[in-house]
Write an enzyme that holds these catalytic residues in place. Sequence first.
Site, PDB file in Angstrom:
ATOM      1  N   ARG A 211       0.807  -1.228   0.000  1.00  0.00           N
ATOM      2  CA  ARG A 211       0.000   0.000   0.000  1.00  0.00           C
ATOM      3  C   ARG A 211       0.837   1.274   0.000  1.00  0.00           C
ATOM      4  O   ARG A 211       0.513   2.223  -0.700  1.00  0.00           O
ATOM      5  CB  ARG A 211      -0.991  -0.005   1.161  1.00  0.00           C
TER       6      ARG A 211
ATOM      7  N   ASP B  57      -6.487  -2.025   4.780  1.00  0.00           N
ATOM      8  CA  ASP B  57      -5.904  -1.331   3.643  1.00  0.00           C
ATOM      9  C   ASP B  57      -6.392   0.105   3.506  1.00  0.00           C
ATOM     10  O   ASP B  57      -5.646   0.983   3.095  1.00  0.00           O
ATOM     11  CB  ASP B  57      -6.133  -2.140   2.360  1.00  0.00           C
TER      12      ASP B  57
END
Length: 415
Positions: free
Chosen positions: A100, A129
């Site tokens: 990420r 996330d």
Amino acid sequence: MTNKRLVLAYSGGLDTSVAVKWIQEEWGYEVVALAVDVGQEPHADAAYWNAIKQRALSAGAIEARVVDAREEYASRYVANAIKANALYEGKYPLVSSLSRPVITRHLVAAARDVNADAVAHGCTGKGNDQVRFEVSLRTLAPDLEVLAPVRVWGFSRADSIAYAKRFGIPITASLEKPYSVDENIVGRAVECGAMEDPWNAPPDDIYERTSAVSDAPKGILECVIGFERGTPVTLDGVPTPLHLMLPELDAMIGAYGFGRVDMVENRRVGIKSREVYECPGALALILAHADLESITLERDVMREKSRLETRWAETVYDGLWYSPLREAFDAFIESTQKHVTGEVRLQLQPGQCVVVGRRAERGLYDYRLATYESDDAFRHEDAAGFVRLWGLSVETWSKRQRVEEPAVPAPNRIS
Ligand code: ARG
């Protein structure tokens, strides 16, 4: 008045394809779709990425881009994780947690490039996330608005499929395989479906990078990983950049049925979730790296480092890649890696990957100190006084303060 413009982190999957259209329809943004190649598809070629771009354009994106971030990802993110022997909750090599931050960097770069007002991601409100994307975005580009359509629209999977059909968005998802998958060069993460009951064994059809142990080759295979300052640099003596070594190791080691992790983990948002990972290459590299450290790190450095490793993994898992804490950890870790240069022999057997040898030119293993043979150079006469002083404090405590424990019951003597 110019149109509002947004860059969407685009995977080509159902949710982000629907998001391209939905963001335009509901929020009135022009959507630029950005797919970041972090090795999610080990066999991807130009045709694969073109198909992803086409899908975004068919869903209504004004532009679709693909950036190849594999090398950057491996050398600036994954390499640090290996140096940190990073395993969240002792097991999970941070597959999604590591990707990420690099995806976010490219989102910001693309947003600047197309003069976007906002960026968007396709994460739900229940996962980690969203935390990683949004905290990273706030750090790197606090002026950009961050939108999370999936958190807002309230679609079930069937609703998303229906929406895609209604707008003619080409999708590959069907209702049969109910899994949520995230992958990159570090490994694959698979959740949902039958796995939502943590008592259920993972279904056989979730695996792609590992074979069942029963299908593993019968013999034994060895491979040698070479490290330089903590970074894996050679495979069987052949210089191999990390972003290419990981897929090679995945294929070789995954075939032996090694590399599966089945766990219930603690998400940042407070939910316990069951996830199954396959990361043969990453787990093998961490195993090998930690082993090389056992002969190259001084004892106290090693002890201190192992305490930080847990915190490093938690920090990155919790979305704080871009933080002074992670930077400070990495500064410490980097300084410990100066002599973590050498080779580790890995042996593969069905279901197993074990270290069977290690060597380092500047290693601290001293044969003449360790040996029980005649060329022993250890000063045995020093030991008695050392041991006496080492125990002196507790010996004194025992004489003055220790409470006598109940006597050991007399054994039933046979003779
Ligand atoms: N639980 C992992 C993490 O938080 C993976 C998340 C994504 N997993 C997935 N199957 N989509 O890092």
